[in-house]
Design a protein around this motif. Structure first.
Motif, PDB file in Angstrom:
ATOM      1  N   ASN A   1       2.803  17.135 -16.357  1.00 25.43           N
ATOM      2  CA  ASN A   1       1.971  16.261 -15.532  1.00 25.43           C
ATOM      3  C   ASN A   1       2.142  16.553 -14.033  1.00 25.43           C
ATOM      4  N   LEU A   2       2.155  17.861 -13.701  1.00 24.69           N
ATOM      5  CA  LEU A   2       2.359  18.239 -12.309  1.00 24.69           C
ATOM      6  C   LEU A   2       1.100  18.140 -11.463  1.00 24.69           C
ATOM      7  N   PHE A   3      -0.064  18.112 -12.095  1.00 25.39           N
ATOM      8  CA  PHE A   3      -1.317  18.164 -11.354  1.00 25.39           C
ATOM      9  C   PHE A   3      -1.980  16.802 -11.198  1.00 25.39           C
ATOM     10  N   SER A   4      -1.318  15.740 -11.595  1.00 22.56           N
ATOM     11  CA  SER A   4      -1.883  14.399 -11.447  1.00 22.56           C
ATOM     12  C   SER A   4      -1.055  13.616 -10.440  1.00 22.56           C
ATOM     13  N   SER A   5      -1.684  12.612  -9.826  1.00 20.83           N
ATOM     14  CA  SER A   5      -0.975  11.805  -8.835  1.00 20.83           C
ATOM     15  C   SER A   5       0.126  11.009  -9.518  1.00 20.83           C
ATOM     16  N   LYS A   6       1.221  10.799  -8.787  1.00 22.62           N
ATOM     17  CA  LYS A   6       2.414  10.201  -9.372  1.00 22.62           C
ATOM     18  C   LYS A   6       2.854   8.969  -8.593  1.00 22.62           C
ATOM     19  N   PHE A   7       3.675   8.171  -9.261  1.00 25.64           N
ATOM     20  CA  PHE A   7       4.437   7.136  -8.570  1.00 25.64           C
ATOM     21  C   PHE A   7       5.818   7.110  -9.196  1.00 25.64           C
ATOM     22  N   GLU A   8       6.774   6.565  -8.485  1.00 27.33           N
ATOM     23  CA  GLU A   8       8.156   6.588  -8.937  1.00 27.33           C
ATOM     24  C   GLU A   8       8.666   5.185  -9.251  1.00 27.33           C
ATOM     25  N   ILE A   9       9.501   5.096 -10.291  1.00 27.82           N
ATOM     26  CA  ILE A   9      10.222   3.861 -10.591  1.00 27.82           C
ATOM     27  C   ILE A   9      11.681   4.213 -10.875  1.00 27.82           C
ATOM     28  N   ASN A  10      12.533   3.242 -10.679  1.00 27.34           N
ATOM     29  CA  ASN A  10      13.963   3.429 -10.909  1.00 27.34           C
ATOM     30  C   ASN A  10      14.465   2.416 -11.917  1.00 27.34           C
ATOM     31  N   THR A  11      15.531   2.768 -12.589  1.00 26.49           N
ATOM     32  CA  THR A  11      16.208   1.847 -13.490  1.00 26.49           C
ATOM     33  C   THR A  11      17.678   2.247 -13.555  1.00 26.49           C
ATOM     34  N   ASN A  12      18.526   1.320 -13.915  1.00 28.31           N
ATOM     35  CA  ASN A  12      19.975   1.563 -13.923  1.00 28.31           C
ATOM     36  C   ASN A  12      20.567   1.347 -15.305  1.00 28.31           C
ATOM     37  N   PHE A  13      21.532   2.190 -15.656  1.00 25.10           N
ATOM     38  CA  PHE A  13      22.251   2.084 -16.920  1.00 25.10           C
ATOM     39  C   PHE A  13      23.750   2.191 -16.642  1.00 25.10           C
ATOM     40  N   LYS A  14      24.546   1.676 -17.571  1.00 26.26           N
ATOM     41  CA  LYS A  14      25.985   1.917 -17.529  1.00 26.26           C
ATOM     42  C   LYS A  14      26.306   3.303 -18.083  1.00 26.26           C
TER      43      LYS A  14
ATOM     44  N   ILE B   1       3.381   7.141 -25.689  1.00 26.02           N
ATOM     45  CA  ILE B   1       2.646   8.230 -25.044  1.00 26.02           C
ATOM     46  C   ILE B   1       3.468   8.781 -23.895  1.00 26.02           C
ATOM     47  N   SER B   2       3.514  10.107 -23.769  1.00 25.56           N
ATOM     48  CA  SER B   2       4.230  10.738 -22.664  1.00 25.56           C
ATOM     49  C   SER B   2       3.467  10.509 -21.367  1.00 25.56           C
ATOM     50  N   VAL B   3       4.106   9.823 -20.405  1.00 32.99           N
ATOM     51  CA  VAL B   3       3.427   9.456 -19.158  1.00 32.99           C
ATOM     52  C   VAL B   3       4.138   9.992 -17.923  1.00 32.99           C
ATOM     53  N   GLY B   4       5.275  10.697 -18.109  1.00 33.38           N
ATOM     54  CA  GLY B   4       5.981  11.192 -16.940  1.00 33.38           C
ATOM     55  C   GLY B   4       7.244  11.934 -17.321  1.00 33.38           C
ATOM     56  N   THR B   5       8.053  12.222 -16.304  1.00 35.63           N
ATOM     57  CA  THR B   5       9.297  12.968 -16.517  1.00 35.63           C
ATOM     58  C   THR B   5      10.431  12.336 -15.706  1.00 35.63           C
ATOM     59  N   ILE B   6      11.655  12.654 -16.124  1.00 35.38           N
ATOM     60  CA  ILE B   6      12.844  12.227 -15.389  1.00 35.38           C
ATOM     61  C   ILE B   6      13.041  13.178 -14.212  1.00 35.38           C
ATOM     62  N   GLU B   7      13.019  12.627 -13.001  1.00 34.12           N
ATOM     63  CA  GLU B   7      13.138  13.466 -11.812  1.00 34.12           C
ATOM     64  C   GLU B   7      14.546  13.465 -11.230  1.00 34.12           C
ATOM     65  N   GLY B   8      15.319  12.426 -11.492  1.00 31.05           N
ATOM     66  CA  GLY B   8      16.655  12.378 -10.907  1.00 31.05           C
ATOM     67  C   GLY B   8      17.585  11.443 -11.654  1.00 31.05           C
ATOM     68  N   ILE B   9      18.851  11.844 -11.751  1.00 33.61           N
ATOM     69  CA  ILE B   9      19.897  11.011 -12.343  1.00 33.61           C
ATOM     70  C   ILE B   9      21.097  11.065 -11.398  1.00 33.61           C
ATOM     71  N   SER B  10      21.518   9.904 -10.913  1.00 34.81           N
ATOM     72  CA  SER B  10      22.610   9.889  -9.947  1.00 34.81           C
ATOM     73  C   SER B  10      23.558   8.726 -10.239  1.00 34.81           C
ATOM     74  N   ILE B  11      24.837   8.958  -9.962  1.00 31.31           N
ATOM     75  CA  ILE B  11      25.854   7.934 -10.177  1.00 31.31           C
ATOM     76  C   ILE B  11      25.926   7.046  -8.931  1.00 31.31           C
ATOM     77  N   ILE B  12      25.697   5.745  -9.102  1.00 29.59           N
ATOM     78  CA  ILE B  12      25.753   4.807  -7.987  1.00 29.59           C
ATOM     79  C   ILE B  12      27.187   4.351  -7.753  1.00 29.59           C
ATOM     80  N   ASN B  13      27.853   3.955  -8.838  1.00 30.00           N
ATOM     81  CA  ASN B  13      29.265   3.584  -8.758  1.00 30.00           C
ATOM     82  C   ASN B  13      29.900   3.840 -10.123  1.00 30.00           C
TER      83      ASN B  13
END
Length: 245
Positions: free
Chosen positions: A35-48, A64-76
């Protein structure tokens, strides 16, 4: 000689052109899949614990596949942030109270991020917003739970087998009761005596009712029962009339 060189250049040009076309086709299919050629928006969520979720994994909404995981980062030490890029076309369907969870494609497939449908009254999610999440159930935890259950079942089965063996061998109170004919006869006699005693008590109560000293007491008791029965009957009739009205 010149003719051979020209032929070589033409063939090389054709080969390069075909290669470029193939490259563009491959890029197009990869871009469409991601889905690189369509307009995007971003959302975040947190897990343990993201349970093996990886950057580039799929995001699904209603299956339905609607997007991809763009980033995974450790907050704490207890929070991992997952940032997903999602097609702008489905933004109106994802609500503020939608929740994210981690699932697998099949039993042992790749990990994917799934987003649940929110309530119809909730407003749509904003670009860059953070939605709530469900913690994933670890496969190891399920296996440990099954293992504990199996071990407990094995212990219970062993105890039942020991108990039945003891009963069959006449060991313990239950075993003696079931295998000792003398004890069974004593128990039968006891029950017979109890029935006789109960019958005798009923006969004594009946005789007491006819005794002139106690006759008044029993008559008063019968009158109280009749009075109580009449009051209940009267209340039932009044309630029936109220229901008719």
């Amino acid at each position: 000689m010149k003719t051979n060189k020209n032929t070589y250049k033409i063939k090389l040009g054709i080969f390069v052109t075909i290669g470029i076309v193939i490259l563009f086709v491959i890029l197009f299919f990869i871009g469409s899949n991601q889905n690189l050629f369509s307009s995007k928006f971003e959302i975040n969520t947190n897990f343990k614990n993201v349970s093996g979720l990886q950057i580039g994994g799929q995001v699904r909404f209603s299956g339905i596949s609607v997007g991809t995981i763009e980033g995974i980062s450790i907050i704490n030490d207890s929070t991992v942030n997952v940032m997903a890029s999602i097609d702008n076309d489905v933004k109106k369907f994802i609500k503020k109270d939608s929740k994210a969870s981690i699932a697998s494609e099949g039993v042992i497939g790749d990990k994917i991020l799934t987003i649940s449908q929110g309530s119809t009254k909730s407003p749509e999610v904003k670009d860059g917003a953070t939605i709530k999440s469900f913690e994933p159930v670890e496969f190891d935890a399920i296996l440990n739970s099954v293992k504990v259950t199996a071990e407990n079942a094995e212990v219970i089965t062993h105890e039942l087998a020991s108990l039945l063996s003891s009963v069959n061998n006449g060991e313990g109170t239950i075993g003696k009761l079931m295998n000792d004919e003398g004890m069974a006869e004593d128990l039968d006699k006891t029950m017979t005596n109890l029935r006789k005693s109960s019958k005798g008590l009923e006969e004594n109560m009946e005789a007491a009712k006819h005794n002139f000293l106690l006759r008044g007491y029993f008559k008063n008791k019968e009158k109280e029962k009749e009075k109580l029965a009449k009051e209940k009957e009267k209340e039932a009739k009044e309630q029936a009339e109220k229901n008719k009205k």
